[in-house]
Design a protein around this motif. Structure first.
Motif, PDB file in Angstrom:
ATOM      1  N   ILE A 170       0.834  -1.210   0.000  1.00 25.60           N
ATOM      2  CA  ILE A 170       0.000   0.000   0.000  1.00 25.60           C
ATOM      3  C   ILE A 170       0.865   1.254   0.000  1.00 25.60           C
ATOM      4  O   ILE A 170       0.567   2.234  -0.716  1.00 25.60           O
ATOM      5  N   LYS A 171       1.929   1.268   0.765  1.00 27.51           N
ATOM      6  CA  LYS A 171       2.800   2.440   0.848  1.00 27.51           C
ATOM      7  C   LYS A 171       3.387   2.779  -0.519  1.00 27.51           C
ATOM      8  O   LYS A 171       3.436   3.950  -0.924  1.00 27.51           O
ATOM      9  N   LYS A 172       3.818   1.744  -1.239  1.00 28.04           N
ATOM     10  CA  LYS A 172       4.399   1.950  -2.574  1.00 28.04           C
ATOM     11  C   LYS A 172       3.346   2.488  -3.552  1.00 28.04           C
ATOM     12  O   LYS A 172       3.625   3.374  -4.365  1.00 28.04           O
ATOM     13  N   MET A 173       2.125   1.967  -3.447  1.00 25.73           N
ATOM     14  CA  MET A 173       1.056   2.415  -4.355  1.00 25.73           C
ATOM     15  C   MET A 173       0.674   3.871  -4.074  1.00 25.73           C
ATOM     16  O   MET A 173       0.386   4.634  -4.993  1.00 25.73           O
ATOM     17  N   ARG A 174       0.675   4.255  -2.804  1.00 24.87           N
ATOM     18  CA  ARG A 174       0.370   5.648  -2.467  1.00 24.87           C
ATOM     19  C   ARG A 174       1.440   6.599  -2.980  1.00 24.87           C
ATOM     20  O   ARG A 174       1.137   7.724  -3.402  1.00 24.87           O
ATOM     21  N   LYS A 175       2.698   6.153  -2.945  1.00 29.53           N
ATOM     22  CA  LYS A 175       3.780   6.970  -3.503  1.00 29.53           C
ATOM     23  C   LYS A 175       3.602   7.134  -5.009  1.00 29.53           C
ATOM     24  O   LYS A 175       3.858   8.199  -5.571  1.00 29.53           O
ATOM     25  N   GLU A 176       3.152   6.062  -5.669  1.00 26.90           N
ATOM     26  CA  GLU A 176       2.921   6.125  -7.119  1.00 26.90           C
ATOM     27  C   GLU A 176       1.776   7.078  -7.446  1.00 26.90           C
ATOM     28  O   GLU A 176       1.835   7.830  -8.422  1.00 26.90           O
ATOM     29  N   ILE A 177       0.742   7.069  -6.599  1.00 24.75           N
ATOM     30  CA  ILE A 177      -0.375   7.997  -6.788  1.00 24.75           C
ATOM     31  C   ILE A 177       0.101   9.437  -6.668  1.00 24.75           C
ATOM     32  O   ILE A 177      -0.244  10.305  -7.489  1.00 24.75           O
ATOM     33  N   ALA A 178       0.902   9.719  -5.634  1.00 29.02           N
ATOM     34  CA  ALA A 178       1.427  11.073  -5.437  1.00 29.02           C
ATOM     35  C   ALA A 178       2.276  11.511  -6.627  1.00 29.02           C
ATOM     36  O   ALA A 178       2.215  12.680  -7.056  1.00 29.02           O
ATOM     37  N   LYS A 179       3.031  10.572  -7.177  1.00 30.20           N
ATOM     38  CA  LYS A 179       3.862  10.872  -8.343  1.00 30.20           C
ATOM     39  C   LYS A 179       2.998  11.207  -9.556  1.00 30.20           C
ATOM     40  O   LYS A 179       3.261  12.173 -10.290  1.00 30.20           O
ATOM     41  N   LEU A 180       1.945  10.428  -9.777  1.00 33.06           N
ATOM     42  CA  LEU A 180       1.044  10.670 -10.903  1.00 33.06           C
ATOM     43  C   LEU A 180       0.309  12.001 -10.747  1.00 33.06           C
ATOM     44  O   LEU A 180       0.091  12.714 -11.738  1.00 33.06           O
ATOM     45  N   GLU A 181      -0.067  12.337  -9.513  1.00 34.04           N
ATOM     46  CA  GLU A 181      -0.728  13.621  -9.255  1.00 34.04           C
ATOM     47  C   GLU A 181       0.168  14.778  -9.693  1.00 34.04           C
ATOM     48  O   GLU A 181      -0.302  15.758 -10.276  1.00 34.04           O
ATOM     49  N   ARG A 182       1.466  14.660  -9.427  1.00 36.09           N
ATOM     50  CA  ARG A 182       2.417  15.721  -9.794  1.00 36.09           C
ATOM     51  C   ARG A 182       2.694  15.737 -11.291  1.00 36.09           C
ATOM     52  O   ARG A 182       2.942  16.800 -11.870  1.00 36.09           O
ATOM     53  N   GLN A 183       2.652  14.579 -11.916  1.00 40.36           N
ATOM     54  CA  GLN A 183       3.025  14.469 -13.333  1.00 40.36           C
ATOM     55  C   GLN A 183       1.900  14.876 -14.282  1.00 40.36           C
ATOM     56  O   GLN A 183       2.160  15.139 -15.468  1.00 40.36           O
ATOM     57  N   ALA A 184       0.688  14.906 -13.807  1.00 41.31           N
ATOM     58  CA  ALA A 184      -0.433  15.310 -14.676  1.00 41.31           C
ATOM     59  C   ALA A 184      -0.112  16.664 -15.299  1.00 41.31           C
ATOM     60  O   ALA A 184       0.308  17.586 -14.602  1.00 41.31           O
ATOM     61  N   PRO A 185      -0.294  16.815 -16.612  1.00 37.11           N
ATOM     62  CA  PRO A 185       0.166  18.031 -17.305  1.00 37.11           C
ATOM     63  C   PRO A 185      -0.559  19.309 -16.914  1.00 37.11           C
ATOM     64  O   PRO A 185      -0.002  20.398 -17.034  1.00 37.11           O
ATOM     65  N   HIS A 186      -1.787  19.192 -16.433  1.00 37.44           N
ATOM     66  CA  HIS A 186      -2.553  20.407 -16.127  1.00 37.44           C
ATOM     67  C   HIS A 186      -2.847  20.485 -14.626  1.00 37.44           C
ATOM     68  O   HIS A 186      -3.515  19.612 -14.063  1.00 37.44           O
ATOM     69  N   GLN A 187      -2.300  21.545 -14.016  1.00 38.31           N
ATOM     70  CA  GLN A 187      -2.409  21.747 -12.579  1.00 38.31           C
ATOM     71  C   GLN A 187      -3.026  23.124 -12.310  1.00 38.31           C
ATOM     72  O   GLN A 187      -2.941  24.026 -13.122  1.00 38.31           O
ATOM     73  N   GLN A 188      -3.642  23.238 -11.151  1.00 37.87           N
ATOM     74  CA  GLN A 188      -4.154  24.533 -10.700  1.00 37.87           C
ATOM     75  C   GLN A 188      -3.913  24.621  -9.198  1.00 37.87           C
ATOM     76  O   GLN A 188      -4.376  23.769  -8.442  1.00 37.87           O
ATOM     77  N   ASN A 189      -3.178  25.649  -8.795  1.00 37.79           N
ATOM     78  CA  ASN A 189      -2.829  25.824  -7.375  1.00 37.79           C
ATOM     79  C   ASN A 189      -2.176  24.580  -6.792  1.00 37.79           C
ATOM     80  O   ASN A 189      -2.450  24.169  -5.656  1.00 37.79           O
ATOM     81  N   GLY A 190      -1.305  23.953  -7.600  1.00 32.27           N
ATOM     82  CA  GLY A 190      -0.555  22.798  -7.122  1.00 32.27           C
ATOM     83  C   GLY A 190      -1.331  21.501  -7.094  1.00 32.27           C
ATOM     84  O   GLY A 190      -0.840  20.492  -6.572  1.00 32.27           O
ATOM     85  N   ILE A 193      -5.868  19.144 -12.142  1.00 33.07           N
ATOM     86  CA  ILE A 193      -7.194  19.617 -12.530  1.00 33.07           C
ATOM     87  C   ILE A 193      -8.108  18.424 -12.762  1.00 33.07           C
ATOM     88  O   ILE A 193      -7.776  17.500 -13.515  1.00 33.07           O
ATOM     89  N   VAL A 194      -9.252  18.448 -12.094  1.00 35.15           N
ATOM     90  CA  VAL A 194     -10.229  17.373 -12.230  1.00 35.15           C
ATOM     91  C   VAL A 194     -11.583  17.965 -12.583  1.00 35.15           C
ATOM     92  O   VAL A 194     -11.831  19.159 -12.386  1.00 35.15           O
ATOM     93  N   GLN A 195     -12.445  17.125 -13.091  1.00 38.63           N
ATOM     94  CA  GLN A 195     -13.787  17.561 -13.470  1.00 38.63           C
ATOM     95  C   GLN A 195     -14.535  18.061 -12.244  1.00 38.63           C
ATOM     96  O   GLN A 195     -14.518  17.445 -11.180  1.00 38.63           O
ATOM     97  N   GLY A 196     -15.190  19.231 -12.385  1.00 40.41           N
ATOM     98  CA  GLY A 196     -15.938  19.812 -11.283  1.00 40.41           C
ATOM     99  C   GLY A 196     -15.161  20.837 -10.483  1.00 40.41           C
ATOM    100  O   GLY A 196     -15.741  21.581  -9.693  1.00 40.41           O
ATOM    101  N   MET A 197     -13.846  20.908 -10.695  1.00 45.82           N
ATOM    102  CA  MET A 197     -13.020  21.898  -9.988  1.00 45.82           C
ATOM    103  C   MET A 197     -13.336  23.291 -10.525  1.00 45.82           C
ATOM    104  O   MET A 197     -13.488  23.487 -11.727  1.00 45.82           O
ATOM    105  N   LYS A 198     -13.444  24.273  -9.616  1.00 41.86           N
ATOM    106  CA  LYS A 198     -13.691  25.641 -10.051  1.00 41.86           C
ATOM    107  C   LYS A 198     -12.462  26.215 -10.746  1.00 41.86           C
ATOM    108  O   LYS A 198     -11.332  26.001 -10.309  1.00 41.86           O
ATOM    109  N   LYS A 199     -12.700  26.940 -11.818  1.00 44.24           N
ATOM    110  CA  LYS A 199     -11.612  27.541 -12.571  1.00 44.24           C
ATOM    111  C   LYS A 199     -11.150  28.832 -11.891  1.00 44.24           C
ATOM    112  O   LYS A 199     -11.966  29.619 -11.422  1.00 44.24           O
TER     113      LYS A 199
END
Length: 343
Positions: A170-190, A193-199
């Motif tokens: 589980i610890k390794k998978m959570r680290k991978e999730i955190a990495k993917l969150e950072r690698q997503a090309p479109h970010q807003q306030n760190g 960006i996900v569906q439903g987020m205010k622009k």
């Protein structure tokens, strides 16, 4: 400036009442103090209640069949560049709406009682909104989707491990999730960006509800008509018909520019967006003829609004191949379309 005109539908049927749509437009007022509320308005008044809007629109549908639209929704979305030119978003956009609706009636190739249609012949209500959320059709959501899919898979795997249905680190998978969150090309306030987020930023835009029937409830006025400028014989008389969408969109830009002293870049024009879809060769030629500073701004605007222009291609050189535009055009038609009824 992006303008869409839609006939409101519920599934395969047209909405028989404007109540749901009006209720949807009231959502932004929830929790606000009285002085902060955005009210409906029209050509003649401010602070019109939602109840009055529903009553007037729903009561103006004489002889319309269930399979015919009862009203249309016009959404006007100024760009961030256009909004920067305004001094007071709400008041300026109200002023613009009232001028825009004059352009709307002028785009009908119709006469009432032997005279051209005037602003007094239509029934409409408008509302200013200041927030937007990311939708599934936004390019940021689409380009973040592969990361969102992997993150969802990992979260499912973690849940399976926690509930004893599988084994894993589980610890390794959570680290991978955190990495993917950072690698997503479109970010807003760190954050990804996900569906439903205010622009972020200034998101002010205009919603307009306009009745299909004229103010006298006797003449049908459809902006969805494909008869741009023609006549048809009815009851022994030649009747003009049709709505010129090109004229409406082009005049909407001119009215904004004239009202607020705005200098419009090539990339912002309705004609440019239309050429991008229908005549990329002409679009490409016009783009390359722009002065260097205007061309640079045009590419900046296209990148910010999601037009898929490859940023690695040098914008100051003629090496931007026409084949790139042709290849990208196919995927860009929805993103740059100025009307849901059609260009």
């Amino acid at each position: 400036m992006y303008i869409t005109i839609t006939a409101q539908k519920l599934g395969n049927n047209y909405s028989q009442s404007s109540a749901d749509f009006v209720g949807y437009l009231e959502k932004e007022n929830e929790g606000l103090e009285q002085q902060d509320l955005e009210h409906f308005f029209n050509q003649y008044g401010d602070e019109i209640s939602a109840e009055e809007v529903v009553k007037e629109i729903d009561g103006n549908t004489s002889k319309l069949k269930k399979k015919e639209p009862k009203f249309y929704s016009i959404t006007v979305s100024p760009s961030k560049y256009e909004l920067r030119n305004l001094q007071n978003n709400s008041q300026n956009l109200k002023t613009y709406t009232r001028e825009l609706m004059k352009d709307y009636v002028a785009s009908f190739n119709r006469e009432i009682n032997g005279r051209p249609i005037s602003i007094n012949d239509i029934k409409y209500y408008a509302k200013i909104e200041h927030q937007r959320t990311f939708k599934g059709t936004d390019f940021q959501i689409k380009e973040n989707q592969p990361f969102a899919t992997k993150i969802l898979q990992l979260k499912t795997e973690i849940r399976n491990v926690q509930e004893g249905r599988a084994e894993g680190n589980i610890k390794k998978m959570r680290k991978e999730i955190a990495k993917l969150e950072r690698q997503a090309p479109h970010q807003q306030n760190g954050k990804r960006i996900v569906q439903g987020m205010k622009k972020d930023g200034n998101q002010s835009h205009i919603h307009i509800i306009v009745s299909r029937k004229d103010a006298s409830n006797s003449v049908s006025l459809s902006p969805g008509s494909k008869h741009k400028a023609s006549e048809v014989e009815m009851h022994g008389k030649n009747i003009k018909r049709g709505f010129d969408r090109d004229k409406f969109f082009e005049n909407a830009e001119k009215t904004f520019d004239k009202t607020f002293g705005y200098k419009r870049n090539f990339a912002e024009t309705y004609k440019a967006r239309k050429d991008f879809v229908k005549n990329p060769k002409l679009y490409f030629a016009a783009l390359m003829k722009l002065p260097a500073n205007e061309r640079a701004l045009a590419f900046k605007m296209m990148e910010k609004t999601g037009l898929p222009i490859v940023p690695s291609i040098p914008v100051t050189q003629a090496q931007i191949a026409l084949r790139v535009f042709k290849r990208l055009r196919r995927g860009a038609e929805v993103a740059i379309k100025s009307s849901s009824i059609g260009i």
